[in-house]
Design a protein around this motif. Structure first.
Motif, PDB file in Angstrom:
ATOM      1  N   ASP A 101      30.851  -7.154  38.998  1.00 20.59           N
ATOM      2  CA  ASP A 101      30.166  -8.232  39.642  1.00 20.59           C
ATOM      3  C   ASP A 101      28.764  -8.728  39.460  1.00 20.59           C
ATOM      4  OD1 ASP A 101      30.256  -9.427  41.214  1.00 20.59           O
ATOM      5  OD2 ASP A 101      29.836  -8.261  43.346  1.00 20.59           O
ATOM      6  N   GLY A 102      29.201  -9.276  38.043  1.00 19.33           N
ATOM      7  CA  GLY A 102      28.029 -10.063  37.859  1.00 19.33           C
ATOM      8  C   GLY A 102      26.941  -8.804  36.935  1.00 19.33           C
ATOM      9  N   ASP A 103      26.348  -8.575  37.118  1.00 22.72           N
ATOM     10  CA  ASP A 103      25.624  -7.720  36.606  1.00 22.72           C
ATOM     11  C   ASP A 103      25.838  -6.159  37.421  1.00 22.72           C
ATOM     12  OD1 ASP A 103      23.706  -8.509  38.531  1.00 22.72           O
ATOM     13  OD2 ASP A 103      21.728  -8.487  37.220  1.00 22.72           O
ATOM     14  N   THR A 104      26.000  -6.235  38.032  1.00 19.54           N
ATOM     15  CA  THR A 104      26.846  -5.007  38.402  1.00 19.54           C
ATOM     16  C   THR A 104      27.778  -4.285  38.387  1.00 19.54           C
ATOM     17  OG1 THR A 104      26.922  -5.711  41.016  1.00 19.54           O
ATOM     18  CG2 THR A 104      24.097  -5.664  39.916  1.00 19.54           C
ATOM     19  N   TYR A 105      27.765  -3.339  39.452  1.00 15.48           N
ATOM     20  CA  TYR A 105      29.310  -2.628  39.876  1.00 15.48           C
ATOM     21  C   TYR A 105      29.289  -2.649  40.782  1.00 15.48           C
ATOM     22  CZ  TYR A 105      30.426  -2.129  34.166  1.00 15.48           C
ATOM     23  OH  TYR A 105      31.656  -2.055  33.316  1.00 15.48           O
ATOM     24  N   THR A 106      30.291  -2.694  41.637  1.00 13.34           N
ATOM     25  CA  THR A 106      30.960  -2.237  42.855  1.00 13.34           C
ATOM     26  C   THR A 106      31.470  -0.829  42.844  1.00 13.34           C
ATOM     27  OG1 THR A 106      32.549  -3.766  43.067  1.00 13.34           O
ATOM     28  CG2 THR A 106      30.168  -4.249  43.962  1.00 13.34           C
ATOM     29  N   VAL A 107      31.343  -0.331  43.347  1.00 15.33           N
ATOM     30  CA  VAL A 107      32.521   1.024  44.173  1.00 15.33           C
ATOM     31  C   VAL A 107      32.897   0.857  45.443  1.00 15.33           C
ATOM     32  CG1 VAL A 107      32.535   3.748  43.799  1.00 15.33           C
ATOM     33  CG2 VAL A 107      30.643   2.758  42.418  1.00 15.33           C
ATOM     34  N   SER A 108      34.397   0.668  45.269  1.00  9.42           N
ATOM     35  CA  SER A 108      34.515   1.096  47.096  1.00  9.42           C
ATOM     36  C   SER A 108      35.554   2.078  46.766  1.00  9.42           C
ATOM     37  CB  SER A 108      35.046  -0.440  47.131  1.00  9.42           C
ATOM     38  OG  SER A 108      34.372  -1.232  47.186  1.00  9.42           O
ATOM     39  N   GLY A 109      35.539   2.730  47.748  1.00  2.00           N
ATOM     40  CA  GLY A 109      37.176   3.870  48.279  1.00  2.00           C
ATOM     41  C   GLY A 109      35.957   5.136  48.956  1.00  2.00           C
ATOM     42  N   GLU A 110      37.063   6.083  49.428  1.00  2.00           N
ATOM     43  CA  GLU A 110      36.764   6.931  50.116  1.00  2.00           C
ATOM     44  C   GLU A 110      37.279   8.254  49.290  1.00  2.00           C
ATOM     45  OE1 GLU A 110      37.319   9.146  54.852  1.00  2.00           O
ATOM     46  OE2 GLU A 110      38.463   7.141  53.995  1.00  2.00           O
ATOM     47  N   LYS A 111      35.948   9.189  49.721  1.00  2.00           N
ATOM     48  CA  LYS A 111      36.781  10.595  48.837  1.00  2.00           C
ATOM     49  C   LYS A 111      36.329  11.783  49.953  1.00  2.00           C
ATOM     50  CE  LYS A 111      36.535   9.553  44.392  1.00  2.00           C
ATOM     51  NZ  LYS A 111      37.920   9.014  43.496  1.00  2.00           N
ATOM     52  N   ARG A 112      37.871  12.666  49.713  1.00  2.00           N
ATOM     53  CA  ARG A 112      37.474  13.753  50.518  1.00  2.00           C
ATOM     54  C   ARG A 112      37.022  15.105  50.625  1.00  2.00           C
ATOM     55  NH1 ARG A 112      39.432  11.731  55.135  1.00  2.00           N
ATOM     56  NH2 ARG A 112      40.776  13.154  55.553  1.00  2.00           N
ATOM     57  N   TRP A 113      37.001  15.706  51.356  1.00  2.00           N
ATOM     58  CA  TRP A 113      35.974  17.441  51.067  1.00  2.00           C
ATOM     59  C   TRP A 113      35.197  17.866  49.710  1.00  2.00           C
ATOM     60  CZ3 TRP A 113      38.708  19.218  54.833  1.00  2.00           C
ATOM     61  CH2 TRP A 113      39.700  18.953  55.490  1.00  2.00           C
ATOM     62  N   ILE A 114      34.490  16.992  50.173  1.00  2.00           N
ATOM     63  CA  ILE A 114      33.060  16.603  48.320  1.00  2.00           C
ATOM     64  C   ILE A 114      32.581  17.654  49.343  1.00  2.00           C
ATOM     65  CG2 ILE A 114      31.439  15.737  47.821  1.00  2.00           C
ATOM     66  CD1 ILE A 114      34.048  14.511  47.830  1.00  2.00           C
ATOM     67  N   THR A 115      31.804  19.174  48.231  1.00  2.00           N
ATOM     68  CA  THR A 115      31.370  20.080  48.048  1.00  2.00           C
ATOM     69  C   THR A 115      29.234  19.141  48.189  1.00  2.00           C
ATOM     70  OG1 THR A 115      32.920  21.379  47.494  1.00  2.00           O
ATOM     71  CG2 THR A 115      30.555  21.923  47.371  1.00  2.00           C
ATOM     72  N   PHE A 116      28.750  19.796  49.449  1.00  2.00           N
ATOM     73  CA  PHE A 116      27.453  19.141  49.535  1.00  2.00           C
ATOM     74  C   PHE A 116      27.315  17.974  49.658  1.00  2.00           C
ATOM     75  CE2 PHE A 116      26.952  24.051  48.187  1.00  2.00           C
ATOM     76  CZ  PHE A 116      25.813  23.905  49.320  1.00  2.00           C
ATOM     77  N   GLY A 117      28.473  16.835  50.121  1.00  2.00           N
ATOM     78  CA  GLY A 117      28.491  15.667  50.005  1.00  2.00           C
ATOM     79  C   GLY A 117      27.903  15.373  51.398  1.00  2.00           C
ATOM     80  N   GLU A 118      27.439  16.274  52.269  1.00  2.00           N
ATOM     81  CA  GLU A 118      26.514  15.836  53.915  1.00  2.00           C
ATOM     82  C   GLU A 118      25.287  15.687  53.548  1.00  2.00           C
ATOM     83  OE1 GLU A 118      25.707  17.686  57.895  1.00  2.00           O
ATOM     84  OE2 GLU A 118      26.800  18.732  56.548  1.00  2.00           O
ATOM     85  N   VAL A 119      24.421  15.961  52.104  1.00  2.00           N
ATOM     86  CA  VAL A 119      23.298  16.469  52.185  1.00  2.00           C
ATOM     87  C   VAL A 119      23.002  15.972  50.724  1.00  2.00           C
ATOM     88  CG1 VAL A 119      22.755  18.324  53.153  1.00  2.00           C
ATOM     89  CG2 VAL A 119      23.152  18.756  51.141  1.00  2.00           C
ATOM     90  N   ALA A 120      23.773  15.980  49.496  1.00  2.00           N
ATOM     91  CA  ALA A 120      24.093  14.775  47.691  1.00  2.00           C
ATOM     92  C   ALA A 120      23.281  13.840  48.030  1.00  2.00           C
ATOM     93  CB  ALA A 120      25.372  14.851  47.232  1.00  2.00           C
ATOM     94  N   ASP A 121      22.078  13.501  46.880  1.00  2.00           N
ATOM     95  CA  ASP A 121      21.021  12.534  46.732  1.00  2.00           C
ATOM     96  C   ASP A 121      22.012  11.886  45.712  1.00  2.00           C
ATOM     97  OD1 ASP A 121      19.034  13.301  48.316  1.00  2.00           O
ATOM     98  OD2 ASP A 121      19.570  14.839  46.251  1.00  2.00           O
ATOM     99  N   VAL A 122      23.215  12.449  44.902  1.00  2.00           N
ATOM    100  CA  VAL A 122      24.068  11.658  44.014  1.00  2.00           C
ATOM    101  C   VAL A 122      24.804  12.158  44.033  1.00  2.00           C
ATOM    102  CG1 VAL A 122      22.801  12.808  42.018  1.00  2.00           C
ATOM    103  CG2 VAL A 122      23.382  10.632  41.988  1.00  2.00           C
ATOM    104  N   PHE A 123      26.319  11.203  43.861  1.00  2.00           N
ATOM    105  CA  PHE A 123      27.646  11.705  43.208  1.00  2.00           C
ATOM    106  C   PHE A 123      28.100  10.709  42.169  1.00  2.00           C
ATOM    107  CE2 PHE A 123      26.686  10.696  48.516  1.00  2.00           C
ATOM    108  CZ  PHE A 123      27.693  11.838  48.772  1.00  2.00           C
ATOM    109  N   LEU A 124      28.259  12.206  41.752  1.00  2.00           N
ATOM    110  CA  LEU A 124      29.510  11.414  40.288  1.00  2.00           C
ATOM    111  C   LEU A 124      30.624  11.489  41.048  1.00  2.00           C
ATOM    112  CD1 LEU A 124      29.782  10.971  37.184  1.00  2.00           C
ATOM    113  CD2 LEU A 124      30.378  13.516  36.670  1.00  2.00           C
ATOM    114  N   VAL A 125      31.303   9.575  40.679  1.00  2.00           N
ATOM    115  CA  VAL A 125      32.553   9.180  41.649  1.00  2.00           C
ATOM    116  C   VAL A 125      34.377   8.990  40.233  1.00  2.00           C
ATOM    117  CG1 VAL A 125      33.403   6.956  43.145  1.00  2.00           C
ATOM    118  CG2 VAL A 125      30.583   8.515  43.158  1.00  2.00           C
ATOM    119  N   LEU A 126      34.747   9.345  40.542  1.00  2.00           N
ATOM    120  CA  LEU A 126      35.675   8.815  39.611  1.00  2.00           C
ATOM    121  C   LEU A 126      36.488   8.236  40.741  1.00  2.00           C
ATOM    122  CD1 LEU A 126      37.974   9.272  37.347  1.00  2.00           C
ATOM    123  CD2 LEU A 126      39.277  10.943  38.964  1.00  2.00           C
ATOM    124  N   GLY A 127      36.603   7.205  39.818  1.00  2.00           N
ATOM    125  CA  GLY A 127      37.209   5.531  40.050  1.00  2.00           C
ATOM    126  C   GLY A 127      38.355   4.745  38.715  1.00  2.00           C
TER     127      GLY A 127
END
Length: 388
Positions: free
Chosen positions: A139-165
């Motif tokens: 989207d222009g000079d950025t990317y947008t990420v849209s979706g829902e991931k489940r059962w993410i280990t340490f997802g509650e406290v993570a500072d960064v996610f490696l997301v597959l899309g």
């Protein structure tokens, strides 16, 4: 460079495990691995055990990384899981990230300044990650990420996610910082195992990220970036399962020689001996398969990936079986809320599902065997008399 680099990572992990052994049951009950524990792991260099020293890691060879996970896994599966997910993201960036991405992210991961999470699973994409629906769109000079991931280990406290899309119909991997607008977390509580691993369902509502956060070109996200992360995850999970099996075997043997029933110690009962005998073989066999995988990984052997799948499959089965036998030997004590063997039994069952279920692993192992004998998928079977 971390001051711990001169020490054997496995020894560091063993000392760390001994220091926190008495706290693990409380972490499981509260459903939380304290932030101070995560920082302490980082201070000992264990969050970047196999990363090169130039990025703040210990540069541990595969076997030493495995022993780290075995030592931690024998005390707390969630503790080992933190090392696993941090390592999965680190391994993917080390192999497929740009020089800039490696310089930016890897030292922060090794020092524990950032807690990473691997966000691949979706409601309709578990074993089949090719079915992910999360959209990564330019989207222009950025990317947008849209979706829902489940059962993410340490997802509650993570500072960064490696997301597959997916972008343009092709798999894409992208780093998404948790403090970006549109990131929403739903903590998961009361799951079967890994209760201190602070799992979460994570929603990305048109989250904007810069192009520099995209890891590898579109089309490489699943086969390369996520493939590397999963391979690293299977390896460390396998060794964590070895640690669980060995810890449960020790607990069962110690109980058997102390506990008397009808004036006879349990160790003299043939059925108890049978349980322990099988457990010895299962745990030792799992360790040997993990050692084989470690040797092949260290040598850069192309069979290392398949042998890692086999090691993870065998070790998870061994951990579940040995933990179950240990619960049986300990009886009511094995079912107590603070029981190590009971906690391992719950955690081990989860290990048979994550990073490739037992059923999927069987297919991969068989495929590797058959390919070595000339089979190709979709090949027409030869009829009797066709041989030349």
């Amino acid at each position: 460079m971390n001051s711990a680099t001169a020490a054997d990572p496995a020894d560091l992990a063993a000392r760390f495990a001994d220091a926190v052994r008495g706290d693990a049951a409380a972490w499981d009950e509260r459903g939380e691995l304290p932030a101070g524990v995560r920082r302490a792991l980082a201070r000992d260099g264990l969050l970047g055990a196999d990363l090169p020293p130039r990025y703040g890691g210990l540069g541990a060879a595969p076997e030493r990384l495995g022993e780290v996970c075995a030592r931690l896994g024998g005390v707390c599966g969630s503790l080992r899981a933190l090392v696993t997910v941090q390592g999965m993201v680190g391994a993917a960036l080390l192999r497929w990230g740009t020089a800039g991405q490696r310089e930016r992210w890897l030292p922060a991961l090794a020092r524990g300044e950032l807690t990473a999470a691997f966000a691949a699973t979706e409601a309709e994409a578990g074993s089949d990650l090719g079915a992910v629906a999360t959209a990564v769109e330019r989207d222009g000079d950025t990317y947008t990420v849209s979706g829902e991931k489940r059962w993410i280990t340490f997802g509650e406290v993570a500072d960064v996610f490696l997301v597959l899309g997916r972008t343009g119909g092709r798999p894409a991997a992208v780093l998404v910082e948790a403090d970006r607008h549109g990131v929403r977390r739903e903590p998961v509580r009361g799951q079967l195992g890994l209760r201190a691993a602070q799992l979460a369902h994570v929603r990305f509502d048109t989250v904007r990220v810069p192009p520099q956060n995209v890891v590898a070109p579109p089309g490489f996200g699943l086969s390369h970036v996520v493939g590397t992360a999963l391979d690293h995850g299977r390896f460390t999970v396998a060794w964590g399962c070895v640690g669980m099996a060995e810890a449960c075997l020790r607990a069962a043997a110690e109980h058997a020689v102390r506990r008397a029933q009808g004036g006879v110690v349990l160790a003299e009962h043939q059925q108890v001996r049978s349980l322990l005998g099988r457990a010895v073989v299962e745990s030792r066999a799992a360790r040997e398969l993990c050692l084989r995988a470690a040797r092949l990984r260290a040598a850069g052997d192309p069979d290392a990936i398949a042998e890692t799948v086999a090691a993870k499959y065998a070790a998870a089965r061994a951990a579940t079986s040995v933990a179950g036998s240990a619960v049986q030997v300990l009886g009511a004590a094995g079912c107590a809320p603070d029981s190590l063997v009971g906690r391992c039994y719950r955690d081990a069952k989860v290990m048979e599902i994550i990073e490739g279920s037992a059923q999927v692993s069987e297919l991969l192992i068989a495929d590797h065997l058959l390919r070595a004998h000339g089979h190709r998928a979709g090949r027409r079977p030869e009829r009797e008399g066709d041989h030349r």
